[in-house]
Design a protein around this motif. Structure first.
Motif, PDB file in Angstrom:
ATOM      1  N   SER A  60       5.440  20.074  -0.218  1.00 18.73           N
ATOM      2  CA  SER A  60       4.090  20.399   0.246  1.00 18.73           C
ATOM      3  C   SER A  60       3.526  19.343   1.185  1.00 18.73           C
ATOM      4  CB  SER A  60       3.154  20.568  -0.960  1.00 18.73           C
ATOM      5  OG  SER A  60       3.171  19.420  -1.782  1.00 18.73           O
ATOM      6  N   ASN A  61       4.391  18.439   1.668  1.00 19.51           N
ATOM      7  CA  ASN A  61       3.922  17.371   2.545  1.00 19.51           C
ATOM      8  C   ASN A  61       3.552  17.863   3.939  1.00 19.51           C
ATOM      9  OD1 ASN A  61       6.881  17.633   2.425  1.00 19.51           O
ATOM     10  ND2 ASN A  61       6.854  16.243   4.177  1.00 19.51           N
ATOM     11  N   ARG A  62       3.881  19.116   4.268  1.00 23.50           N
ATOM     12  CA  ARG A  62       3.509  19.686   5.570  1.00 23.50           C
ATOM     13  C   ARG A  62       2.492  20.807   5.411  1.00 23.50           C
ATOM     14  NH1 ARG A  62       4.623  16.927   9.970  1.00 23.50           N
ATOM     15  NH2 ARG A  62       4.697  18.873  11.160  1.00 23.50           N
ATOM     16  N   ASN A  63       1.798  20.847   4.288  1.00 26.98           N
ATOM     17  CA  ASN A  63       0.843  21.935   4.047  1.00 26.98           C
ATOM     18  C   ASN A  63      -0.388  21.841   4.929  1.00 26.98           C
ATOM     19  OD1 ASN A  63       2.495  23.006   2.138  1.00 26.98           O
ATOM     20  ND2 ASN A  63       1.158  22.644   0.378  1.00 26.98           N
ATOM     21  N   ASN A  64      -0.875  20.638   5.147  1.00 29.02           N
ATOM     22  CA  ASN A  64      -2.138  20.450   5.861  1.00 29.02           C
ATOM     23  C   ASN A  64      -1.888  19.877   7.256  1.00 29.02           C
ATOM     24  OD1 ASN A  64      -3.873  21.273   3.674  1.00 29.02           O
ATOM     25  ND2 ASN A  64      -3.318  19.351   2.664  1.00 29.02           N
ATOM     26  N   ILE A  65      -1.470  20.737   8.155  1.00 32.58           N
ATOM     27  CA  ILE A  65      -1.213  20.301   9.528  1.00 32.58           C
ATOM     28  C   ILE A  65      -2.221  20.899  10.506  1.00 32.58           C
ATOM     29  CG2 ILE A  65       1.247  19.894   9.150  1.00 32.58           C
ATOM     30  CD1 ILE A  65       1.813  22.599  10.397  1.00 32.58           C
ATOM     31  N   ASP A  66      -3.120  21.736  10.014  1.00 28.43           N
ATOM     32  CA  ASP A  66      -4.156  22.318  10.858  1.00 28.43           C
ATOM     33  C   ASP A  66      -5.419  21.469  10.769  1.00 28.43           C
ATOM     34  OD1 ASP A  66      -4.456  22.955   8.166  1.00 28.43           O
ATOM     35  OD2 ASP A  66      -5.660  24.741   8.604  1.00 28.43           O
ATOM     36  N   ASP A  67      -6.406  21.775  11.614  1.00 27.94           N
ATOM     37  CA  ASP A  67      -7.671  21.053  11.574  1.00 27.94           C
ATOM     38  C   ASP A  67      -8.460  21.444  10.324  1.00 27.94           C
ATOM     39  OD1 ASP A  67      -7.261  19.714  13.971  1.00 27.94           O
ATOM     40  OD2 ASP A  67      -8.065  21.377  15.166  1.00 27.94           O
ATOM     41  N   VAL A  68      -9.256  20.512   9.846  1.00 29.89           N
ATOM     42  CA  VAL A  68     -10.078  20.767   8.671  1.00 29.89           C
ATOM     43  C   VAL A  68     -11.217  21.713   9.049  1.00 29.89           C
ATOM     44  CG1 VAL A  68     -11.497  19.732   6.871  1.00 29.89           C
ATOM     45  CG2 VAL A  68      -9.544  18.474   7.789  1.00 29.89           C
ATOM     46  N   LYS A  69     -11.331  22.806   8.299  1.00 31.08           N
ATOM     47  CA  LYS A  69     -12.393  23.778   8.547  1.00 31.08           C
ATOM     48  C   LYS A  69     -13.152  24.026   7.255  1.00 31.08           C
ATOM     49  CE  LYS A  69      -9.795  26.086  12.230  1.00 31.08           C
ATOM     50  NZ  LYS A  69      -9.157  27.352  12.680  1.00 31.08           N
ATOM     51  N   ILE A  70     -14.458  24.139   7.375  1.00 30.04           N
ATOM     52  CA  ILE A  70     -15.309  24.363   6.214  1.00 30.04           C
ATOM     53  C   ILE A  70     -16.162  25.605   6.450  1.00 30.04           C
ATOM     54  CG2 ILE A  70     -17.247  23.485   4.864  1.00 30.04           C
ATOM     55  CD1 ILE A  70     -14.699  22.042   4.252  1.00 30.04           C
ATOM     56  N   SER A  71     -16.096  26.530   5.528  1.00 31.53           N
ATOM     57  CA  SER A  71     -17.008  27.667   5.482  1.00 31.53           C
ATOM     58  C   SER A  71     -17.464  27.765   4.032  1.00 31.53           C
ATOM     59  CB  SER A  71     -16.317  28.954   5.927  1.00 31.53           C
ATOM     60  OG  SER A  71     -15.142  29.169   5.181  1.00 31.53           O
ATOM     61  N   TRP A  72     -18.696  28.064   3.824  1.00 30.66           N
ATOM     62  CA  TRP A  72     -19.281  27.898   2.498  1.00 30.66           C
ATOM     63  C   TRP A  72     -18.730  28.903   1.508  1.00 30.66           C
ATOM     64  CZ3 TRP A  72     -21.243  23.387   2.194  1.00 30.66           C
ATOM     65  CH2 TRP A  72     -21.792  22.795   3.344  1.00 30.66           C
ATOM     66  N   ASN A  73     -17.605  28.549   0.910  1.00 31.08           N
ATOM     67  CA  ASN A  73     -16.983  29.347  -0.134  1.00 31.08           C
ATOM     68  C   ASN A  73     -16.220  28.415  -1.078  1.00 31.08           C
ATOM     69  OD1 ASN A  73     -14.508  28.734   1.184  1.00 31.08           O
ATOM     70  ND2 ASN A  73     -14.751  30.547   2.505  1.00 31.08           N
ATOM     71  N   PHE A  74     -15.557  29.007  -2.091  1.00 33.00           N
ATOM     72  CA  PHE A  74     -14.871  28.196  -3.086  1.00 33.00           C
ATOM     73  C   PHE A  74     -13.721  27.396  -2.483  1.00 33.00           C
ATOM     74  CE2 PHE A  74     -11.644  27.678  -6.471  1.00 33.00           C
ATOM     75  CZ  PHE A  74     -12.393  26.883  -7.333  1.00 33.00           C
ATOM     76  N   ASP A  75     -13.017  27.981  -1.515  1.00 33.70           N
ATOM     77  CA  ASP A  75     -11.917  27.270  -0.877  1.00 33.70           C
ATOM     78  C   ASP A  75     -12.405  25.995  -0.192  1.00 33.70           C
ATOM     79  OD1 ASP A  75     -10.029  29.087  -1.701  1.00 33.70           O
ATOM     80  OD2 ASP A  75     -10.160  30.304   0.117  1.00 33.70           O
ATOM     81  N   SER A  76     -13.597  26.059   0.375  1.00 34.10           N
ATOM     82  CA  SER A  76     -14.153  24.876   1.033  1.00 34.10           C
ATOM     83  C   SER A  76     -14.472  23.775   0.031  1.00 34.10           C
ATOM     84  CB  SER A  76     -15.411  25.250   1.819  1.00 34.10           C
ATOM     85  OG  SER A  76     -15.082  26.126   2.885  1.00 34.10           O
ATOM     86  N   VAL A  77     -14.881  24.167  -1.173  1.00 34.99           N
ATOM     87  CA  VAL A  77     -15.119  23.184  -2.228  1.00 34.99           C
ATOM     88  C   VAL A  77     -13.823  22.465  -2.557  1.00 34.99           C
ATOM     89  CG1 VAL A  77     -15.795  22.844  -4.639  1.00 34.99           C
ATOM     90  CG2 VAL A  77     -17.066  24.455  -3.188  1.00 34.99           C
ATOM     91  N   LYS A  78     -12.731  23.197  -2.633  1.00 37.27           N
ATOM     92  CA  LYS A  78     -11.430  22.588  -2.904  1.00 37.27           C
ATOM     93  C   LYS A  78     -11.025  21.653  -1.772  1.00 37.27           C
ATOM     94  CE  LYS A  78      -9.019  26.351  -3.616  1.00 37.27           C
ATOM     95  NZ  LYS A  78      -7.859  27.200  -3.975  1.00 37.27           N
ATOM     96  N   VAL A  79     -11.340  22.047  -0.541  1.00 42.46           N
ATOM     97  CA  VAL A  79     -11.013  21.191   0.603  1.00 42.46           C
ATOM     98  C   VAL A  79     -11.782  19.871   0.512  1.00 42.46           C
ATOM     99  CG1 VAL A  79     -11.244  20.934   3.105  1.00 42.46           C
ATOM    100  CG2 VAL A  79     -10.364  23.062   2.159  1.00 42.46           C
ATOM    101  N   MET A  80     -13.081  19.949   0.229  1.00 35.79           N
ATOM    102  CA  MET A  80     -13.893  18.736   0.140  1.00 35.79           C
ATOM    103  C   MET A  80     -13.426  17.842  -1.008  1.00 35.79           C
ATOM    104  SD  MET A  80     -15.790  18.889   2.714  1.00 35.79           S
ATOM    105  CE  MET A  80     -16.723  17.413   2.359  1.00 35.79           C
ATOM    106  N   LEU A  81     -13.061  18.447  -2.137  1.00 39.55           N
ATOM    107  CA  LEU A  81     -12.547  17.659  -3.251  1.00 39.55           C
ATOM    108  C   LEU A  81     -11.219  16.993  -2.894  1.00 39.55           C
ATOM    109  CD1 LEU A  81     -13.371  19.962  -6.307  1.00 39.55           C
ATOM    110  CD2 LEU A  81     -14.480  17.809  -5.680  1.00 39.55           C
ATOM    111  N   SER A  82     -10.391  17.692  -2.121  1.00 33.88           N
ATOM    112  CA  SER A  82      -9.123  17.115  -1.675  1.00 33.88           C
ATOM    113  C   SER A  82      -9.359  15.932  -0.754  1.00 33.88           C
ATOM    114  CB  SER A  82      -8.278  18.179  -0.962  1.00 33.88           C
ATOM    115  OG  SER A  82      -7.944  19.241  -1.820  1.00 33.88           O
ATOM    116  N   ILE A  83     -10.337  16.058   0.142  1.00 31.42           N
ATOM    117  CA  ILE A  83     -10.666  14.962   1.058  1.00 31.42           C
ATOM    118  C   ILE A  83     -11.180  13.755   0.272  1.00 31.42           C
ATOM    119  CG2 ILE A  83     -12.259  14.236   2.879  1.00 31.42           C
ATOM    120  CD1 ILE A  83     -12.072  17.082   4.011  1.00 31.42           C
TER     121      ILE A  83
END
Length: 477
Positions: free
Chosen positions: A351-374
């Motif tokens: 999974s070391n190549r999972n996040n190769i796109d730009d970080v995008k935030i839209s107000w939903n649950f997936d975005s919460v996971k993104v912010m927690l990952s950051i």
């Protein structure tokens, strides 16, 4: 000569004027001027080490030609290893000899033998790790027939000694920079404007963010035994922003200065603290060094193509060597080892190549996971930075242990922390500005650029006047 000094503020306009209005007739005159300017720039640190820079330049220039001309593999290998071993030998003597000698003597003393190491009383030549890697990549690429040898000594000398990148990178590749110095440059107004914006933003990072955070980080790390948990947490955060603002600020200034001369350098930072995992962090932090070790160490060792053991071995090698590249101290080795530990689960789970796109935030649950990952990635990065900053591994461990055991989270007063709340607010504002600009090279271009530049200059002048911390961290590497 620092980028954030009055001397450089005088030096740069003079070189710019001569470059475009006096020595602008041919590529050769442009390059000759930049070499003279680069040697003068380097001599401002210590003129004696100019001879080392010139020798290293001539060595790789000559051996590169001999490798290309070699009629037998044995002959090519001779010149190749002559260059590699000589370059690494100089790096080893100046940067690592005292470390190895002291460590070996300490080991002997611990097992009952008395040993007094013979140490060298020499200072580390500024930039030696950077220009050595410039030359090594050039020779390696010629040996593997990826590029042709450069026969124009002036052009090659400029590639190695170009002053914006000479003392702290980015680590350039011959495939990227040499083609640019081999042609006459024409003035590009838009490129120059972008360069000015990048220089100013780099100074904001250095003078406003890094130097301010340095004052607080130094006070906390130097007196960590008297600090409570909250202050120690702040100390780690302050240092994280100090080293980011300091090094990425230098890189921004180097790239911006180069744009004034219509030369494009490799991007070295891409908002690394917005990474969602440690693999993405290393694709965004010190990009030129990470890619150098990937191409010239990790892949030749087999990369990720072998079995599980080879993948693990290569991962630890590249991170530990990267840590050791930063300096002759066990703390840097520990820092590299910790990052390898961080990286290992991603490698094993593919999974070391999972996040190769730009970080995008839209107000939903997936975005919460993104912010927690950051946030979690930033947290573990700060833990590793404690080892990078501490004087010894013991200090780093005790620092982290005190965070857990002290459990006092009150706002502790320090004499030089009269503006702690304001500093935290400033860091928060800086993060917000970078977040809104994460798809651009720097935040000052685009809409309302004049206003943003004016505010940035005011901030630089205000903080620069009272700053006691001037040096760039990576000059010691």
């Amino acid at each position: 000569m620092f980028f954030n000094s009055l001397a450089f503020a005088i030096f740069l306009p003079i070189v710019f004027f001569l470059y475009w209005f006096v020595f602008n007739k041919t590529k050769s005159t442009q390059n000759a001027l930049l070499i003279v300017a680069s040697y003068y720039f380097y001599s401002c640190w210590d003129w004696r080490f100019l001879f080392l820079l010139v020798f290293s330049t001539f060595l790789d220039y000559y051996t590169g030609i001999q490798i290309e001309k070699g009629t037998t593999e044995r002959n090519r290998k001779f010149w190749f290893w002559l260059s590699v071993l000589t370059n690494l030998g100089f790096l080893g003597v100046f940067k690592y000899y005292n470390f190895f000698a002291s460590s070996f003597a300490e080991l002997l003393n611990n097992v009952g033998f008395k040993a007094s190491p013979i140490l060298l009383n020499v200072i580390l030549p500024v930039g030696i790790s950077f220009y050595t890697f410039h030359g090594l990549s050039y020779v390696i690429d010629i040996y593997y027939k990826r590029i042709k040898a450069e026969y124009n000594f002036v052009d090659y000398s400029l590639f190695v000694s170009y002053f914006p990148l000479l003392v702290a990178g980015p680590i350039e590749r011959a495939t990227h920079l040499l083609p640019q110095v081999k042609i006459k440059r024409e003035f590009d107004l838009q490129m120059a404007k972008d360069g000015v914006c990048q220089i100013i933003w780099g100074l904001v990072k250095k003078v406003v963010i890094a130097d301010t955070c340095a004052t607080y980080a130094n006070a906390i790390f130097d007196h960590y035994t008297a600090m409570n948990s909250f202050s120690l947490i702040l100390g780690a955060i302050y240092f994280a922003f100090q080293i980011y603002g300091d090094f990425s600020g230098y890189s921004d200034i180097a790239l911006g200065v180069s744009k004034l001369f219509s030369l494009d350098l490799l991007r070295n930072f891409n908002y690394p603290y917005f990474s969602r995992d440690i693999a993405e962090f290393w694709r965004r932090w010190h990009i030129s060094l990470s890619s150098w070790f990937r191409d010239y160490l990790y892949i030749p060792l087999g990369g990720s193509k072998g079995g599980l053991w080879m993948k693990i071995r290569n991962t630890f090698i590249i991170f530990v060597v990267s840590g050791f590249w930063h300096g002759a101290n066990w703390t840097y080795l520990a820092w590299g080892f910790i990052n390898a530990i961080y990286f290992l689960p991603l490698l094993l789970s593919n999974s070391n190549r999972n996040n190769i796109d730009d970080v995008k935030i839209s107000w939903n649950f997936d975005s919460v996971k993104v912010m927690l990952s950051i946030l979690s990635t930033f947290l573990i990065t700060c833990i590793a930075w404690v080892f990078f900053r501490a004087k010894t591994i013991t200090d780093a461990i005790l620092y982290l242990k005190r965070i857990v055991t002290n459990r006092d989270f009150g706002f502790q007063y320090l004499d030089n922390e009269r503006y702690s709340y304001e500093l935290l607010a400033m860091i928060g504002f800086f993060v917000l500005v970078e977040w809104n600009s994460r798809t651009r090279t720097e935040p000052l271009s685009g809409n309302k650029s004049t206003l943003k530049i004016a505010l940035a200059i005011v901030a630089i002048m205000a903080f620069g006047t009272f700053s006691d911390y001037k040096e760039f961290i990576y000059f010691q590497f």
